[in-house]
Design an enzyme around this catalytic site. Sequence first.
Site, PDB file in Angstrom:
ATOM      1  N   HIS A 156      48.070  -8.863  -9.136  1.00 47.70           N
ATOM      2  CA  HIS A 156      47.822 -10.051  -9.985  1.00 47.70           C
ATOM      3  C   HIS A 156      49.069 -11.657 -10.006  1.00 47.70           C
ATOM      4  CE1 HIS A 156      44.056  -9.334 -12.040  1.00 47.70           C
ATOM      5  NE2 HIS A 156      44.202  -8.170 -11.704  1.00 47.70           N
ATOM      6  N   ASP A 364      53.390 -18.395 -10.236  1.00 45.10           N
ATOM      7  CA  ASP A 364      52.867 -17.787 -11.249  1.00 45.10           C
ATOM      8  C   ASP A 364      51.547 -17.038  -9.860  1.00 45.10           C
ATOM      9  OD1 ASP A 364      51.541 -16.804 -13.531  1.00 45.10           O
ATOM     10  OD2 ASP A 364      51.736 -18.932 -14.483  1.00 45.10           O
TER      11      ASP A 364
END
Length: 491
Positions: A156, A364
Amino acid sequence: MSRIVVVSNRVALPQKSGAPAGGLAVAVNAALKDRGGIWFGWSGRIAPDPSDTPQATKHAGVTYAVVDLTNEDYQEYYNGFANRVLWPVLHYRVDLSEFYRSDLSGYIRVNRMFADHLEKIIRPDDILWIHDYHMMPLAKYLRERGHNNRIGFFLHIPMPPADIIQALPQHADTVGALAHYDLVGFQTEGDRENFARYLETRGGQTTPDGNGCDIGGRRVRLGTFPVGIETGAFARRARHASRTRFVKAFDESLSGRKLIIGVDRLDYSKGIPNRLDAYDQFLRTQPDWHDRVTFVQITPKSRTDVPEYQDMDRSVSHRAGQINGAYSDVSWTPLRYVNRTYSRSALAGFYRRADVALVTPLRDGMNLVAKEFVAAQDPADPGVLLLSQFAGAASELGNGALIVNPHDTEGVAVTLRRALEMPLAERRERHRRMMRVLEEHDINRWAEDYLAALEPDPQPERRDIALPRAAMRSVVRLPVGWGSSALPRGA
């Protein structure tokens, strides 16, 4: 149809409402809701003498199986290696990592313990889907125990370039262990390519078609599967929240001013200090916007027992105070810096009211705040998304967001003014383009695509395996017993 067993560091046990809180919980729910299965992981509890048997509960066709950790496990596996070594390194911050061999030993010990527990509950035809950096070597330990199930992994967070991975001590035992999975999924094509190049440094050879590498007889496929959100459901949540008393009171407190919003967990990867500097630059150079705009930065604290996060908390709070001290008036506070958690419904209402969202992480994996902000908007009068080029979401929302470099303070300040002054027609068109992406690639599509790629190949004799729809194609072949001992010396 094979049973799905999802494994993650934490298991979000079902609440009375039956709705998952968000993030990983929403993703796992999308994978399990139509076919049932098992969700296995840590309970979140610390126990001096954990049970040898997973504690199981069943809800809506899903079995939640959890285990406790000892305090030593928690400190070494979670606080130590996962969050003070893997997290910074995978976010390109090798300078912030603090490596101790005892923490790596704890990380390996806990993953072996998870494998021991899983061995008690999995069947030969189960499909296992492992999530995130806490569980990188889990497939290796299951293979050592003789399990030949289809096992997939999804990361993730970002995957950095090979030279950064190699700065991680004993990287073959953690990142390198991902080669024992049948499918490794990433948020972006850049992440996938970084890992493919790392495998090449481990002795792999790229196939002629460029889709992967060959090392013996075992195959690991690499794919890109950008995580989505519950687009339609979140849009409905935002419409409803905007009519609640709580959000209306928040709106009234703004006294008609434009609203800039930022929502981030307190973490050095989120670029919050850079964002505050850019807002300071905006206020310093745009005095005509004084008393016409309010920036609300919602930043729940996290990992409060880690020194780096304690230092960051003090630093960001001090910077927020400086901005308010420099520009506030008795009737106007330019920055509201809030360290608390709000419900998803409240956040949806805040997003819908906002004129601009600042989503400017330094790095991110995806950043679902960006997607939720877009989904929450009123199509007739939508806000503007300022999005960091280093967020995974930029690869999907770059057709409508204003893409910025969070390290360019002046550039972000200039773009912020552009966003606040953007004409309605342009805002509508940009929002329309982003919503089209979010509606087509929602969280259900993400789960479907990944599981379709992980399902057993109906034609195993074929050398080239096409991943479905959004998945990018890459194939790596590895021997069944592959490990550090099979690699070139010094790798």
